[in-house]
Scaffold this motif. Structure first.
Motif, short mmCIF file in Angstrom:
data_model
loop_
_atom_site.label_atom_id
_atom_site.label_comp_id
_atom_site.label_asym_id
_atom_site.label_seq_id
_atom_site.Cartn_x
_atom_site.Cartn_y
_atom_site.Cartn_z
N CYS A 177 42.46 38.78 38.01
CA CYS A 177 43.31 39.31 36.93
C CYS A 177 42.41 40.00 35.90
O CYS A 177 41.44 39.40 35.42
CB CYS A 177 44.10 38.19 36.26
SG CYS A 177 45.26 37.42 37.39
N ALA A 178 42.74 41.25 35.57
CA ALA A 178 41.88 42.02 34.66
C ALA A 178 42.40 42.00 33.23
O ALA A 178 41.64 41.93 32.27
CB ALA A 178 41.76 43.45 35.16
N GLU A 179 43.70 42.11 33.08
CA GLU A 179 44.35 42.06 31.76
C GLU A 179 45.83 41.77 32.04
O GLU A 179 46.25 41.81 33.21
CB GLU A 179 44.16 43.36 30.99
CG GLU A 179 44.68 44.58 31.70
CD GLU A 179 44.40 45.88 30.93
OE1 GLU A 179 45.36 46.64 30.73
OE2 GLU A 179 43.23 46.12 30.57
N ARG A 195 47.66 43.61 34.88
CA ARG A 195 46.76 44.46 35.66
C ARG A 195 45.72 43.60 36.39
O ARG A 195 45.14 42.69 35.80
CB ARG A 195 46.03 45.47 34.77
CG ARG A 195 45.43 46.64 35.58
CD ARG A 195 44.86 47.72 34.66
NE ARG A 195 43.70 47.25 33.91
CZ ARG A 195 42.47 47.18 34.39
NH1 ARG A 195 42.21 47.54 35.63
NH2 ARG A 195 41.46 46.75 33.63
N THR A 196 45.54 43.93 37.68
CA THR A 196 44.58 43.17 38.48
C THR A 196 43.33 44.01 38.74
O THR A 196 43.26 45.17 38.34
CB THR A 196 45.18 42.81 39.86
OG1 THR A 196 45.36 44.03 40.61
CG2 THR A 196 46.51 42.09 39.73
N ALA A 197 42.41 43.40 39.47
CA ALA A 197 41.18 44.13 39.84
C ALA A 197 41.42 45.03 41.05
O ALA A 197 40.48 45.68 41.51
CB ALA A 197 40.08 43.12 40.16
N THR A 224 43.98 36.67 30.32
CA THR A 224 44.06 36.34 31.74
C THR A 224 43.85 34.83 31.87
O THR A 224 43.30 34.20 30.96
CB THR A 224 42.93 37.05 32.54
OG1 THR A 224 41.67 36.62 32.02
CG2 THR A 224 43.03 38.57 32.44
#
Ligand SMILES: Cc1cc2nc3c(=O)[nH]c(=O)nc-3n(C[C@H](O)[C@H](O)[C@H](O)COP(=O)(O)OP(=O)(O)OC[C@H]3O[C@@H](n4cnc5c(N)ncnc54)[C@H](O)[C@@H]3O)c2cc1C
Length: 298
Positions: free
Chosen positions: A152-154, A157-159, A224
């Motif tokens: 999880c990036a934010e 939003r994921t990686a 996250t």
């Protein structure tokens, strides 16, 4: 809902080719319990939906006592707790899967969707982190693995990069004398979003007298889900008792970085981290002591 084109590929190759070609205008569709809700509320308006439920690898279920578990990203949550060996080996995952919505939601919603939705309070994510989960990701350039804690990036939003697809999640077999638990707080028992969630994995030595390994993860207290790696390391060598749980809970409270929103104030969330961390560690310890877990009856 704005009109969109629907695709239902039957292979990973087809799916990633579509996702790469359509770019940001396409979205994978699994159970749709997040995606379709967002589309109905005009929060998302993709031009293309790529239904991933017909792809065999995303529906695969592999378990062995040496290699552990691989769960296809598109398998519904209810299939997770139907498997007794999973209940015996990964109780924290069952704790989380059984909390998501009600039975009807669990019949559609998937583990992959919960991860890819990247909600800070997604319930399976802290559980997967403490179980040492790894995401298996496919793209036109091949396959890559990424620990769940880095996925999880934010918020939202994921990686994953454009053209990438989450294929499955792998969990190793836990070490001997390990107990795991996931707990959360919501104002209502179901159909509500988690205010704070805590996952704990505790491993003891062969005499059950010393902690050898701890993994702790929090949901709902940062952008996250958080893996509290340093606190886990600091607990190695300690005695598994109430003083240790209390100290760990205070450290977890200090590490949490929550915001205030409609579901909870900062102070309340910090307090919840402390209470739930203590209970999750105590609960994981209880599962080791009993030698069985709450989901498998003798
Ligand atoms: C009534 C209700 C109650 C709920 N309660 C909870 C709860 O208690 N706790 C909780 O955590 N959540 C809850 N949710 C949210 C939701 O059910 C879960 O997040 C669920 O696991 C999402 O899975 P899905 O298969 O429906 O995902 P989808 O809605 O199909 O997809 C979610 C996101 O992931 C992407 N995606 C899906 N699969 C892949 C893939 N393989 N690769 C790349 N991207 C992918 C989609 O494009 C989308 O952006 C609830 C939802 C409802 C409707």
């Amino acid at each position: 809902v704005k009109s969109f084109e629907y695709f239902a590929p039957s292979s990973i190759g087809e799916a990633i080719a579509l996702l790469a070609e359509k770019g940001d205008r396409a979205r994978p569709l699994a159970g749709g319990t997040d995606l379709l809700v967002k589309m109905r509320n005009d929060l998302l308006a993709p031009d293309f939906l790529v239904d991933v439920k017909r792809i065999p690898e995303l529906n695969q279920w592999l378990f062995s006592e040496t290699d552990g578990l691989t769960i296809g990203a598109a398998l519904p949550l209810c299939s997770i707790y139907e498997h007794l060996e999973v209940a015996a080996t990964y109780p924290a995952l069952i704790d989380a899967a059984r909390m998501i919505g009600g039975i009807a939601t669990q019949g559609r919603a998937t583990l992959g969707g919960n991860l890819c939705n990247a909600s800070p309070s997604g319930d399976t994510i802290p559980a997967l982190i403490v179980l040492d989960g790894v995401c298996i990701i496919a793209s036109s350039t091949g396959q890559r693995d990424l620990p769940v804690e880095a996925f999880c990036a934010e918020p939202g939003r994921t990686a994953l990069k454009v053209g990438e697809l989450l294929v499955s999640i792998s969990l190793p077999i836990p070490k001997l004398h390990t107990g795991t638990m996931y707990l959360r707080f919501t104002p209502r028992s179901e159909m509500d979003i988690t205010v704070v969630g805590v996952g704990a994995s505790l491993t003891l030595d062969e005499n059950y007298s010393t902690i050898t390994d701890v993994r702790l993860a929090l949901g709902g207290v940062a952008a996250t889900p958080l893996h509290l790696e340093d606190i886990g390391k600091a607990l190695a060598g300690r005695i598994p008792d109430e003083d240790t749980w209390t100290e760990a809970a205070a450290l977890a409270k200090a590490a949490a970085n929550p915001i205030s929103d409609v579901r909870g104030e900062i102070n309340q969330r910090q307090h919840l981290v402390e209470v739930l961390t203590r209970r999750a560690l105590r609960g994981a310890f209880g599962r080791i002591q009993r030698g069985v877990n709450d989901y498998v009856k003798d």
